[in-house]
Design an enzyme around this catalytic site. Sequence first.
Site: not given
Length: 313
Positions: A14, A150, A221, A260, A262, A275, A277, A281
Amino acid sequence: MSHVLVLAGGLSHERDVSLRSGRRVAEALGRAGCEAQVRDVDSGLLETLRSQAPDVVWPVLHGATGEDGALRDVLETLGVRYVGARPASCRLTWDKPVAKALVEQAGVATPAGVALSHATFRELGSTGVLDAVVGSLGLPLAVKPARGGSALGLTIVRSAAELPSAMVAAYAYGDIALIERYVSGTEVAVSIVEDHDGLPQALPAVEIVPDSGVYSYDARYTAGETEFFTPARLSPEASAAASEAALIVYAVLGHRHLSRVDLIVDESGKPWFLEANSSPGMTETSLLPMALEAAGLEAAATYAALVRRAQSD
């Protein structure tokens, strides 16, 4: 004026995303009056930290380099203040099966799943193991590396014939694959930032609708590959439930400053944890900046406030 060293790049899969995130963070901090410099992670980093003595380091590194806790262990050893989760929190979050177990114990639903090491998969025989998994979890399934981000190595499996190749794709990014029962519903990301008192605040949920049906690396992305709705098109009750679940995850995993979470919100309005983070990002297509905008918060001011929190923690 705070001197902030933004760490971006690294050697993970990443890397490119991390570099884009780092540039965006530095630009925002610059607008807020900070002196922000982006730097890669290499053998000269420790000397830079000693010679330049930044007020705060902001790791915007994705993949193992930035999310497994090791780099933050080094920063703490050096007495360097930084934005984001502590090392232990990073390790818990980075290991998806461990994070799932902790979150489930705290009362947040998470899809039933199986974590299979590559060694066990080979030793027991792939056919028998996969037959047992399908018999237990049913179809469809989501298969992904147990560590990583990602959506690299992620496959949605809708037939048993697709499962072997999905396992190969997951093992390409790590020695453990996580196989989960697929939960149908609205995919959302709830970003969290701490306010000036250090209290975590859930930002408006971002609804994710990828054109391909799967929120893959390219869908994340590549501009135009995914449609986003902020706030998510959820009922007030479902939206509140998603925010509450995200805040529980934030606390259980010991996150700090920002993160963050999800989730999938099913037809009944129930949120399911996928999950989290600890180093989300920050690119132009990333979800936390979208949520900030939806909340009426300016990125520059918010990021500068997080830097001040890191200086005082």
